[in-house]
Design a protein around this motif. Sequence first.
Motif, PDB file in Angstrom:
ATOM      1  N   LYS A 119       0.640   3.937  -3.018  1.00  0.00           N
ATOM      2  CA  LYS A 119       0.196   5.297  -2.710  1.00  0.00           C
ATOM      3  C   LYS A 119       1.319   6.313  -2.920  1.00  0.00           C
ATOM      4  O   LYS A 119       1.070   7.444  -3.305  1.00  0.00           O
ATOM      5  N   LEU A 120       2.553   5.899  -2.634  1.00  0.00           N
ATOM      6  CA  LEU A 120       3.667   6.829  -2.820  1.00  0.00           C
ATOM      7  C   LEU A 120       3.914   7.072  -4.310  1.00  0.00           C
ATOM      8  O   LEU A 120       4.245   8.181  -4.719  1.00  0.00           O
ATOM      9  N   ASN A 129       0.831  -1.201   0.000  1.00  0.00           N
ATOM     10  CA  ASN A 129       0.000   0.000   0.000  1.00  0.00           C
ATOM     11  C   ASN A 129       0.870   1.258   0.000  1.00  0.00           C
ATOM     12  O   ASN A 129       0.568   2.232  -0.698  1.00  0.00           O
ATOM     13  N   VAL A 130       1.952   1.220   0.776  1.00  0.00           N
ATOM     14  CA  VAL A 130       2.880   2.357   0.801  1.00  0.00           C
ATOM     15  C   VAL A 130       3.477   2.576  -0.594  1.00  0.00           C
ATOM     16  O   VAL A 130       3.550   3.709  -1.085  1.00  0.00           O
ATOM     17  N   ILE A 131       3.859   1.507  -1.259  1.00  0.00           N
ATOM     18  CA  ILE A 131       4.438   1.624  -2.606  1.00  0.00           C
ATOM     19  C   ILE A 131       3.418   2.216  -3.575  1.00  0.00           C
ATOM     20  O   ILE A 131       3.693   3.172  -4.301  1.00  0.00           O
TER      21      ILE A 131
END
Lengths: 334, 334
Positions: free
Chosen positions: A239-240, A235-237
């Motif tokens: 969204k970033l 999710n971090v990947i």
Amino acid sequence: MAELVKIALDAMGGDNAPAEIVKGAVEGVKKEQESFIYLVGREQQIKAELAKYTYPEDRIKIVDAADVIQTGEPPVMAIRRKKDSSMVKALMLVKNKEADAFISAGSSGAILVGGQTIVGRIKGVERPPMAPLIPTAKGPAILVDSGANVDARASFLVQWAKMGALYMEHVVGIKNPRVAIVNVGVEEEKGNNLVKETYPLLKACSDINFIGSIEARDIPNGDADVIVCDAFVGNVILKLYEGLAKTLIGKIKGSLTKSLQTKIGALLIKKSLKGLDATEYGGAPLIGLNGLVVKTHGNAKHKEIRNAISQCVAYKKGDINEKIMQAISNENFE
Amino acid sequence: MAELVKIALDAMGGDNAPAEIVKGAVEGVKKEQESFIYLVGREQQIKAELAKYTYPEDRIKIVDAADVIQTGEPPVMAIRRKKDSSMVKALMLVKNKEADAFISAGSSGAILVGGQTIVGRIKGVERPPMAPLIPTAKGPAILVDSGANVDARASFLVQWAKMGALYMEHVVGIKNPRVAIVNVGVEEEKGNNLVKETYPLLKACSDINFIGSIEARDIPNGDADVIVCDAFVGNVILKLYEGLAKTLIGKIKGSLTKSLQTKIGALLIKKSLKGLDATEYGGAPLIGLNGLVVKTHGNAKHKEIRNAISQCVAYKKGDINEKIMQAISNENFE
């Protein structure tokens, strides 16, 4: 005539429903000769939209559903209570084998919950991953998992690697896709507990092309086709990617239009960044269920819906679920 | 004259040592009137570089060290065995209170190990975080932790939040910095186990301005000043920033120079992206040790070294370590 791929399309989900969803359905059914679409939602609204187009009427059918699940609703409750919602009714078509696949631009949480509880998992699949395609300099890569399982186990990641590889090979058409696990370095001893436990298991898989660890810096360059990680990291990947592209593009556009006093720069940039959009491959598949469940962006327009229809056809024609069952049962015999 | 801030600079670390390191030291000592630099490394080489400049000779002193720790070496072994390396000798100056701070462009792993084992932790600090500044649309944000502790506990994250806030307030000069925890959604019930456990602890801290969860997509926009996460997630954020910016810039530059047949576009872009470089704030601090340990990029040039010297002066003059001790001991009394 070959057997039709039947797709249950949530006509009421997302910011642009039903107009763009219906438009996408019409385009999709024309493009994919082997597709059949159930448009699930408020019949009168859908009829009004459909009336704008000519299309093969024998391959689009409206299924009336009075209710709509909204984006802000608690997912579990919404799926349980709104039996007459477009989403639940469309998912039921897949559960009852009347449809092969489901597409929605609606609430991500509800799609995740509904997919798992209504459609159900393929036997042997521990946790179905949400697996969007992300753009890279060398084409799309699949990110497994990016949304479903934030506290994962090594055995989940191994299955995600296999399912992601099957998807990339047979739906996207990448031969022998390179599988890598997201890590903080490329040396084999690096990683957190989950990665250290998963790495040797992936290395031991004879049915995937495991190339080792990938650092996040090498993802945009396209150094792997299947990116394996727990859903928190995924999710971090995801969204970033989104946020950084937006900020960078905004910064560059602002600077260019200010300096050159012209829109040429901005237009060129728009063109050059087109390749960084992965919606041409459809939506994010939730893989490992008894039927394909596809989540498009909430703001999906007709093109993304049309592409998701192509995605469902390729998935079904590629017999991906049969291949997953085979891969998972091999695993149990190992 | 005020007391000098003494900085032990590893003159042999990084791709551009010793030339750029020495040049940075000369610039730094001129810029920071209250700084004193120990240039630690091979005396003859350092002398040859220093001979190129005029500088206040009473504020630069060479400390001879015959050995150099290379980037590929296993960090624990390197720190333990290479007693006569520039890095170990420089760290020893901090341990022995002859220097207040340490700067190196050398092996990240060795800096992490050496910082913790030689300089040692402030009493009460559980795990010192590696805390680089990342650029955002609204200025720099600090990322705690991005490299030191991949399997973290909630209590570590709470300390990192406090130390990061102190750093942003007193070194970077952001009043009442906004602290946020990286999460997969902004709703309070979202998160993996670590985040769910940490969130209420941060919410209960009266000494920080905790604003809740931040999704990765909102980090580049500058929605928080202190970004709290475990080091695995932090590393993914840091590296993806780097990789995505590189890929996007490459794509845009390629398109522009090809289409316009001119370098104007590329120059404008370079200018507009300048704000996305955080090296003007120095290197990444390893916070919570008995002295400041700063890791610059491996390819750091004189400017980054000069800025790291300013960073060390600001840290010492801001009494950050005393403030950390106070914050940590308050915690123990709570």
